[in-house]
Enzyme design. Sequence first.
Site, PDB file in Angstrom:
ATOM      1  N   SER A  14      10.448  -4.832   6.750  1.00 61.89           N
ATOM      2  CA  SER A  14       9.880  -5.312   6.053  1.00 61.89           C
ATOM      3  C   SER A  14      10.934  -5.989   5.541  1.00 61.89           C
ATOM      4  O   SER A  14      12.118  -6.432   6.224  1.00 61.89           O
ATOM      5  CB  SER A  14      10.224  -4.140   4.904  1.00 61.89           C
ATOM      6  OG  SER A  14       9.540  -5.089   3.129  1.00 61.89           O
ATOM      7  N   LEU A  15      10.230  -7.769   5.539  1.00 62.57           N
ATOM      8  CA  LEU A  15      11.355  -8.797   4.440  1.00 62.57           C
ATOM      9  C   LEU A  15      11.839  -8.786   3.893  1.00 62.57           C
ATOM     10  O   LEU A  15      12.301 -10.213   2.793  1.00 62.57           O
ATOM     11  CB  LEU A  15      10.416  -9.849   5.573  1.00 62.57           C
ATOM     12  CG  LEU A  15      10.137 -10.051   6.820  1.00 62.57           C
ATOM     13  CD1 LEU A  15       9.971 -11.180   7.578  1.00 62.57           C
ATOM     14  CD2 LEU A  15      11.656 -10.344   7.538  1.00 62.57           C
ATOM     15  N   THR A  61       4.616  -0.362  -0.278  1.00 62.35           N
ATOM     16  CA  THR A  61       3.590  -0.625   0.816  1.00 62.35           C
ATOM     17  C   THR A  61       3.141   0.683   1.555  1.00 62.35           C
ATOM     18  O   THR A  61       3.682   1.649   1.585  1.00 62.35           O
ATOM     19  CB  THR A  61       4.197  -1.248   1.419  1.00 62.35           C
ATOM     20  OG1 THR A  61       3.203  -1.838   3.103  1.00 62.35           O
ATOM     21  CG2 THR A  61       5.671  -0.653   2.457  1.00 62.35           C
ATOM     22  N   LYS A  65      -0.231   3.266  -1.032  1.00 61.41           N
ATOM     23  CA  LYS A  65      -1.009   1.947  -2.161  1.00 61.41           C
ATOM     24  C   LYS A  65      -1.878   2.718  -2.843  1.00 61.41           C
ATOM     25  O   LYS A  65      -2.482   2.453  -3.930  1.00 61.41           O
ATOM     26  CB  LYS A  65      -1.401   0.767  -1.230  1.00 61.41           C
ATOM     27  CG  LYS A  65      -0.308   0.203  -1.107  1.00 61.41           C
ATOM     28  CD  LYS A  65      -1.206  -1.540  -0.210  1.00 61.41           C
ATOM     29  CE  LYS A  65       0.083  -2.278  -0.488  1.00 61.41           C
ATOM     30  NZ  LYS A  65      -1.129  -3.888   0.224  1.00 61.41           N
ATOM     31  N   ASP A 101      -2.588  -7.721  -4.667  1.00 65.26           N
ATOM     32  CA  ASP A 101      -3.009  -8.775  -3.777  1.00 65.26           C
ATOM     33  C   ASP A 101      -4.262  -9.470  -3.919  1.00 65.26           C
ATOM     34  O   ASP A 101      -4.250 -10.084  -3.334  1.00 65.26           O
ATOM     35  CB  ASP A 101      -3.766  -6.878  -2.665  1.00 65.26           C
ATOM     36  CG  ASP A 101      -2.749  -6.277  -1.834  1.00 65.26           C
ATOM     37  OD1 ASP A 101      -1.833  -7.491  -1.359  1.00 65.26           O
ATOM     38  OD2 ASP A 101      -3.510  -4.918  -1.816  1.00 65.26           O
ATOM     39  N   ALA A 129      -7.298  -4.900   1.619  1.00 65.61           N
ATOM     40  CA  ALA A 129      -6.872  -5.581   2.050  1.00 65.61           C
ATOM     41  C   ALA A 129      -8.723  -7.153   1.518  1.00 65.61           C
ATOM     42  O   ALA A 129      -8.693  -7.761   1.131  1.00 65.61           O
ATOM     43  CB  ALA A 129      -6.644  -6.429   2.731  1.00 65.61           C
ATOM     44  N   ASN A 149     -18.565  -5.602   9.463  1.00 64.75           N
ATOM     45  CA  ASN A 149     -16.738  -5.061   9.883  1.00 64.75           C
ATOM     46  C   ASN A 149     -17.546  -3.615  11.040  1.00 64.75           C
ATOM     47  O   ASN A 149     -18.726  -3.770  10.917  1.00 64.75           O
ATOM     48  CB  ASN A 149     -16.750  -4.277   8.578  1.00 64.75           C
ATOM     49  CG  ASN A 149     -15.247  -3.008   8.703  1.00 64.75           C
ATOM     50  OD1 ASN A 149     -13.919  -3.461   9.016  1.00 64.75           O
ATOM     51  ND2 ASN A 149     -14.782  -1.890   8.489  1.00 64.75           N
ATOM     52  N   ARG A 150     -16.512  -3.621  11.327  1.00 62.23           N
ATOM     53  CA  ARG A 150     -16.649  -2.735  12.675  1.00 62.23           C
ATOM     54  C   ARG A 150     -17.423  -1.602  12.437  1.00 62.23           C
ATOM     55  O   ARG A 150     -18.397  -1.195  13.073  1.00 62.23           O
ATOM     56  CB  ARG A 150     -15.186  -2.603  13.276  1.00 62.23           C
ATOM     57  CG  ARG A 150     -15.287  -1.766  14.776  1.00 62.23           C
ATOM     58  CD  ARG A 150     -14.287  -1.066  15.332  1.00 62.23           C
ATOM     59  NE  ARG A 150     -12.876  -1.206  14.310  1.00 62.23           N
ATOM     60  CZ  ARG A 150     -11.984  -0.650  14.401  1.00 62.23           C
ATOM     61  NH1 ARG A 150     -11.161  -1.046  15.477  1.00 62.23           N
ATOM     62  NH2 ARG A 150     -10.906   0.381  13.551  1.00 62.23           N
ATOM     63  N   TYR A 216       0.243 -11.057   9.328  1.00 69.94           N
ATOM     64  CA  TYR A 216       1.229 -12.279   9.516  1.00 69.94           C
ATOM     65  C   TYR A 216       2.357 -11.739  10.291  1.00 69.94           C
ATOM     66  O   TYR A 216       3.213 -12.676  10.954  1.00 69.94           O
ATOM     67  CB  TYR A 216       1.037 -12.122   8.344  1.00 69.94           C
ATOM     68  CG  TYR A 216       2.355 -10.660   8.445  1.00 69.94           C
ATOM     69  CD1 TYR A 216       2.979  -9.833   8.467  1.00 69.94           C
ATOM     70  CD2 TYR A 216       1.537  -9.840   6.685  1.00 69.94           C
ATOM     71  CE1 TYR A 216       3.442  -8.689   7.907  1.00 69.94           C
ATOM     72  CE2 TYR A 216       1.504  -8.699   6.633  1.00 69.94           C
ATOM     73  CZ  TYR A 216       3.003  -7.974   7.287  1.00 69.94           C
ATOM     74  OH  TYR A 216       3.120  -6.604   6.050  1.00 69.94           O
ATOM     75  N   GLY A 238      -1.518 -15.454   7.271  1.00 75.23           N
ATOM     76  CA  GLY A 238      -0.794 -14.478   6.923  1.00 75.23           C
ATOM     77  C   GLY A 238       0.238 -14.545   5.628  1.00 75.23           C
ATOM     78  O   GLY A 238       0.646 -13.710   4.641  1.00 75.23           O
TER      79      GLY A 238
HETATM   80  P1  NAP Z   1      -6.973  -0.907   6.323  1.00 71.63           P
HETATM   81  O1  NAP Z   1      -7.238  -0.507   4.568  1.00 71.63           O
HETATM   82  O2  NAP Z   1      -6.414   0.029   7.151  1.00 71.63           O
HETATM   83  O3  NAP Z   1      -8.453  -1.752   6.963  1.00 71.63           O
HETATM   84  C1  NAP Z   1      -8.812  -1.839   8.193  1.00 71.63           C
HETATM   85  C2  NAP Z   1      -9.203  -3.225   8.490  1.00 71.63           C
HETATM   86  O4  NAP Z   1      -8.961  -3.581  10.056  1.00 71.63           O
HETATM   87  C3  NAP Z   1     -11.044  -2.200   9.012  1.00 71.63           C
HETATM   88  O5  NAP Z   1     -11.906  -3.086   8.310  1.00 71.63           O
HETATM   89  C4  NAP Z   1     -11.181  -1.783  10.448  1.00 71.63           C
HETATM   90  O6  NAP Z   1     -12.402  -1.225  10.327  1.00 71.63           O
HETATM   91  C5  NAP Z   1      -9.915  -3.714  10.756  1.00 71.63           C
HETATM   92  N1  NAP Z   1     -10.029  -3.236  11.925  1.00 71.63           N
HETATM   93  C6  NAP Z   1      -8.765  -2.724  12.218  1.00 71.63           C
HETATM   94  N2  NAP Z   1      -8.833  -2.341  13.813  1.00 71.63           N
HETATM   95  C7  NAP Z   1      -9.670  -3.466  14.236  1.00 71.63           C
HETATM   96  C8  NAP Z   1      -9.927  -3.834  15.387  1.00 71.63           C
HETATM   97  N3  NAP Z   1      -9.250  -3.439  16.583  1.00 71.63           N
HETATM   98  N4  NAP Z   1     -11.339  -4.506  15.244  1.00 71.63           N
HETATM   99  C9  NAP Z   1     -11.479  -4.789  14.366  1.00 71.63           C
HETATM  100  N5  NAP Z   1     -11.259  -4.120  12.905  1.00 71.63           N
HETATM  101  C10 NAP Z   1     -10.478  -3.461  13.053  1.00 71.63           C
HETATM  102  O7  NAP Z   1      -6.191  -1.913   5.931  1.00 71.63           O
HETATM  103  P2  NAP Z   1      -6.214  -3.448   5.292  1.00 71.63           P
HETATM  104  O8  NAP Z   1      -4.656  -2.883   4.054  1.00 71.63           O
HETATM  105  O9  NAP Z   1      -6.916  -3.338   4.581  1.00 71.63           O
HETATM  106  O10 NAP Z   1      -5.403  -4.307   6.298  1.00 71.63           O
HETATM  107  C11 NAP Z   1      -6.019  -5.085   6.642  1.00 71.63           C
HETATM  108  C12 NAP Z   1      -5.134  -6.675   7.150  1.00 71.63           C
HETATM  109  O11 NAP Z   1      -4.608  -7.106   6.362  1.00 71.63           O
HETATM  110  C13 NAP Z   1      -3.439  -6.081   7.719  1.00 71.63           C
HETATM  111  O12 NAP Z   1      -3.077  -6.509   9.562  1.00 71.63           O
HETATM  112  C14 NAP Z   1      -2.597  -6.406   7.058  1.00 71.63           C
HETATM  113  O13 NAP Z   1      -1.564  -6.493   7.217  1.00 71.63           O
HETATM  114  C15 NAP Z   1      -2.798  -7.432   6.572  1.00 71.63           C
HETATM  115  N6  NAP Z   1      -2.430  -8.115   5.126  1.00 71.63           N
HETATM  116  C16 NAP Z   1      -1.798  -8.642   5.153  1.00 71.63           C
HETATM  117  C17 NAP Z   1      -1.333  -8.601   2.834  1.00 71.63           C
HETATM  118  C18 NAP Z   1      -0.374 -10.509   3.404  1.00 71.63           C
HETATM  119  O14 NAP Z   1      -0.175 -10.460   2.130  1.00 71.63           O
HETATM  120  N7  NAP Z   1      -0.419 -11.315   4.175  1.00 71.63           N
HETATM  121  C19 NAP Z   1      -2.247  -8.323   3.068  1.00 71.63           C
HETATM  122  C20 NAP Z   1      -2.392  -7.135   2.148  1.00 71.63           C
HETATM  123  C21 NAP Z   1      -3.237  -6.536   3.779  1.00 71.63           C
HETATM  124  P3  NAP Z   1     -13.222  -0.428  10.354  1.00 71.63           P
HETATM  125  O15 NAP Z   1     -13.079  -0.253   8.879  1.00 71.63           O
HETATM  126  O16 NAP Z   1     -14.145  -0.291  12.081  1.00 71.63           O
HETATM  127  O17 NAP Z   1     -12.175   0.694  10.976  1.00 71.63           O
END
Ligand code: NAP
Length: 272
Positions: A14-15, A61, A65, A101, A129, A149-150, A216, A238
């Site tokens: 974590s940063l 985190t 959450k 978020d 997200a 979505n997948r 990110y 990101g």
């Molecule tokens: P989450 O609730 O676990 O959802 C993950 C999502 O990614 C689902 O839609 C999942 O699809 C999809 N996914 C995972 N692996 C995949 C692959 N190989 N191919 C295609 N789809 C895939 O996670 P989340 O909290 O929404 O976070 C999602 C991303 O956003 C993460 O990388 C997180 O670090 C980033 N994020 C960034 C910030 C920021 O401040 N920049 C803030 C929040 C989140 P399925 O439903 O089909 O499994």
Amino acid sequence: MKTFAVIGDPINHSLSPAVHNAAFKSLGMDCAYMAYRVPREELAEGVASLRESGVAGFNVTIPHKISITDHLDSVAESCSVVGAANTIHNESGSLRGHNTDMEGFMRPLRNSGARIRGGRALLLGAGGAARAAAAGLVREGIGSILVCNRDRERARGLAEYCGGLGATVDHGPLPSFVAGGFDMVVNATSAGMGGVPFPVDMSGVDPDTIIYDMVYRPIRTDFVAQAKAAGAKHVIYGWEMLLAQAALSFEIWHGVEAPVDVMRRTLLGGFA
Ligand code: NAP
């Protein structure tokens, strides 16, 4: 001295401590921010010990959450809309949950000058997200969202959630190819994390489409690289959302504008 923290598991990369401690230093604030690893099954004990220590506020985190909301005294509207909390404020012994978020997603988008009201968005992903992004877009009057979505059922669930907010949203499976015609294409999947190839061919995006990656690490993902190779002129990275979220937490806790330049330099230095 006031103390702040971030809890999660894993937490060692974590940063947030570096970013918030740099902000405190730049403003001469007598505050400290620390990271604590709290495993999934130890959340209740973790929150109890933070309460006992008189923590002034903390970030939450993965994987807490959603489950954190069971351990709070109240939640702000930002939490109830998204169904999760990531910023907790200790208000005279009462823990209040907020969610940054949605606003953290929207801030860089607004600053980019993107056409939000009446615009057309392609949203890839249907997790937490994606839900925050969809809620923010709907609230600011997006014209249409296509959620892909997948897991198709999760895409349908997110479309229904948007329907509950009063928006009409289409859904579908993750496409193999992104065509033109969108004002913005948002990657809210975790695909591309760690530098792996993005599973969708981005070569069809329009140069004027806003390309927004929530991932990110690395800073420049394959999603972004593909879009740039196709001529995309406007990219939101990101880290920009991450920075906006850190600034929002700071503002919730301290009630003053966050020193964003210092926080940005520290964040980008941490990635380097
Ligand atoms: P989450 O609730 O676990 O959802 C993950 C999502 O990614 C689902 O839609 C999942 O699809 C999809 N996914 C995972 N692996 C995949 C692959 N190989 N191919 C295609 N789809 C895939 O996670 P989340 O909290 O929404 O976070 C999602 C991303 O956003 C993460 O990388 C997180 O670090 C980033 N994020 C960034 C910030 C920021 O401040 N920049 C803030 C929040 C989140 P399925 O439903 O089909 O499994």
